[in-house]
Design a protein around this motif. Sequence first.
Motif, PDB file in Angstrom:
ATOM      1  N   THR A   1      63.386  -1.681   6.868  1.00  0.00           N
ATOM      2  CA  THR A   1      64.434  -0.491   6.954  1.00  0.00           C
ATOM      3  C   THR A   1      64.198   0.324   8.457  1.00  0.00           C
ATOM      4  OG1 THR A   1      63.017   0.972   5.823  1.00  0.00           O
ATOM      5  CG2 THR A   1      64.607   0.014   4.699  1.00  0.00           C
ATOM      6  N   GLY A   2      65.415   0.675   8.932  1.00  0.00           N
ATOM      7  CA  GLY A   2      65.315   1.416  10.176  1.00  0.00           C
ATOM      8  C   GLY A   2      65.084   0.558  11.410  1.00  0.00           C
ATOM      9  N   THR A   3      65.376   0.964  12.492  1.00  0.00           N
ATOM     10  CA  THR A   3      65.215   0.464  14.125  1.00  0.00           C
ATOM     11  C   THR A   3      63.819   0.794  14.279  1.00  0.00           C
ATOM     12  OG1 THR A   3      65.811   2.696  15.269  1.00  0.00           O
ATOM     13  CG2 THR A   3      67.519   0.736  14.539  1.00  0.00           C
TER      14      THR A   3
ATOM     15  N   PHE B   1      53.595   6.780   1.387  1.00  0.00           N
ATOM     16  CA  PHE B   1      54.998   7.800   1.274  1.00  0.00           C
ATOM     17  C   PHE B   1      56.084   6.805   0.610  1.00  0.00           C
ATOM     18  CE2 PHE B   1      52.199   8.992   4.769  1.00  0.00           C
ATOM     19  CZ  PHE B   1      52.343  10.398   4.771  1.00  0.00           C
ATOM     20  N   ASP B   2      57.016   7.717   0.078  1.00  0.00           N
ATOM     21  CA  ASP B   2      58.314   7.118  -0.197  1.00  0.00           C
ATOM     22  C   ASP B   2      59.143   6.568   0.885  1.00  0.00           C
ATOM     23  OD1 ASP B   2      58.066   7.004  -2.871  1.00  0.00           O
ATOM     24  OD2 ASP B   2      58.656   9.193  -3.272  1.00  0.00           O
ATOM     25  N   ILE B   3      60.151   5.743   0.889  1.00  0.00           N
ATOM     26  CA  ILE B   3      61.169   5.228   1.967  1.00  0.00           C
ATOM     27  C   ILE B   3      61.657   6.364   2.526  1.00  0.00           C
ATOM     28  CG2 ILE B   3      62.977   4.708   0.477  1.00  0.00           C
ATOM     29  CD1 ILE B   3      63.686   2.453   2.050  1.00  0.00           C
TER      30      ILE B   3
ATOM     31  N   GLY C   1      54.511   2.832  13.931  1.00  0.00           N
ATOM     32  CA  GLY C   1      55.671   2.455  13.664  1.00  0.00           C
ATOM     33  C   GLY C   1      55.694   0.905  12.927  1.00  0.00           C
ATOM     34  N   THR C   2      56.385   0.104  13.513  1.00  0.00           N
ATOM     35  CA  THR C   2      56.312  -1.428  12.972  1.00  0.00           C
ATOM     36  C   THR C   2      55.777  -2.473  13.860  1.00  0.00           C
ATOM     37  OG1 THR C   2      58.376  -1.557  13.691  1.00  0.00           O
ATOM     38  CG2 THR C   2      58.402  -0.597  11.322  1.00  0.00           C
TER      39      THR C   2
ATOM     40  N   LYS D   1      59.243   7.099  15.350  1.00  0.00           N
ATOM     41  CA  LYS D   1      59.296   8.766  15.323  1.00  0.00           C
ATOM     42  C   LYS D   1      58.759   8.888  13.703  1.00  0.00           C
ATOM     43  CE  LYS D   1      62.789   9.354  18.656  1.00  0.00           C
ATOM     44  NZ  LYS D   1      64.274  10.090  18.644  1.00  0.00           N
ATOM     45  N   LEU D   2      59.192   8.198  12.637  1.00  0.00           N
ATOM     46  CA  LEU D   2      58.962   8.509  11.318  1.00  0.00           C
ATOM     47  C   LEU D   2      57.399   8.317  11.107  1.00  0.00           C
ATOM     48  CD1 LEU D   2      59.932   8.783   8.339  1.00  0.00           C
ATOM     49  CD2 LEU D   2      60.241   6.320   8.250  1.00  0.00           C
ATOM     50  N   SER D   3      56.717   7.323  11.568  1.00  0.00           N
ATOM     51  CA  SER D   3      55.429   7.232  11.269  1.00  0.00           C
ATOM     52  C   SER D   3      54.671   8.141  11.987  1.00  0.00           C
ATOM     53  CB  SER D   3      55.053   5.740  11.932  1.00  0.00           C
ATOM     54  OG  SER D   3      55.047   5.565  13.297  1.00  0.00           O
ATOM     55  N   THR D   4      54.969   8.730  13.242  1.00  0.00           N
ATOM     56  CA  THR D   4      54.307   9.780  13.806  1.00  0.00           C
ATOM     57  C   THR D   4      54.468  11.005  13.145  1.00  0.00           C
ATOM     58  OG1 THR D   4      54.827   8.785  16.083  1.00  0.00           O
ATOM     59  CG2 THR D   4      54.199  11.039  15.992  1.00  0.00           C
TER      60      THR D   4
END
Length: 268
Positions: free
Chosen positions: A208-210, A168-170, A246-247, A216-219
């Motif tokens: 990037t990101g918290t 995926f792109d950022i 996530g991270t 949430k983004l990874s889900t």
Amino acid sequence: NLIGGYKPERKWDIIPVAGIGYAHAFAYKGTPKTNIISTNFSLMGKYKLPKGFDVNLEVQSALFPDQFDGRITGGMYESSCAVMLGVTYNFGSRGFAVTKNTSKHKHRVARGSRKVRYVQIINPEAAERKVEVIRTVNDTVFINKEVKVREEVPVRTNEPVMLGSILFDINKTMPMQGQEITFVNIAKFMSDYPEAKIRLAGYADQQTGTPQYNLKLSTKRGISVKDILVKQYNIDRKRIEVQGVGTDAQPYERDKWNRVVIVTAVDF
């Protein structure tokens, strides 16, 4: 090579030399002939060119007793210096031949006086079957179609098997373009194994990101891959599990590679 390790792609070689030599001076215009033992030092630089050629530059020095040339200067030693430029042509390939055994499923099936090739069993389905054997003897190829090879039937386990990675792109939840072949391979696996289930583990990069946002983004990335597999490749959604990581873990060394959904077969 001793200091930096052997690397076939290295263009430069530096070769230091120290040794003992023998020197003879002929009698000439009153200078008597002399035989002495000399100490020699040299440093050679070698640069590899295409098509088997090398360029060599060598600086060489030798130490002689003061009386070697018939002139007494009062010093303990006198020296000579030479610079040589040369070209070398290598017959055959440079470097060392490296042989690797890359498969556990190779069986010796024929013997020859010079070479024996091997047949690799890619997808064994039975304990015994006929295979085509290629045997090379004195550069002549013989093909035998009736040689029987004993095979071991692999035992199926429930260990997870990685099927692919979707990038995926950022900050994006839709996969990058040009990854259709990965989806096709996953769909083929699901078709070949009708009882199989897969896990879609979504990740985000730490730069990037918290942590809360990246979870949430990874889900969402996992859900988008699931939707593509269900809607475009007709895979039963009950056979797909989505997991947002996530991270909490970074499967790859490069940040941009961690913007990914890793597809794993968990039950087949």
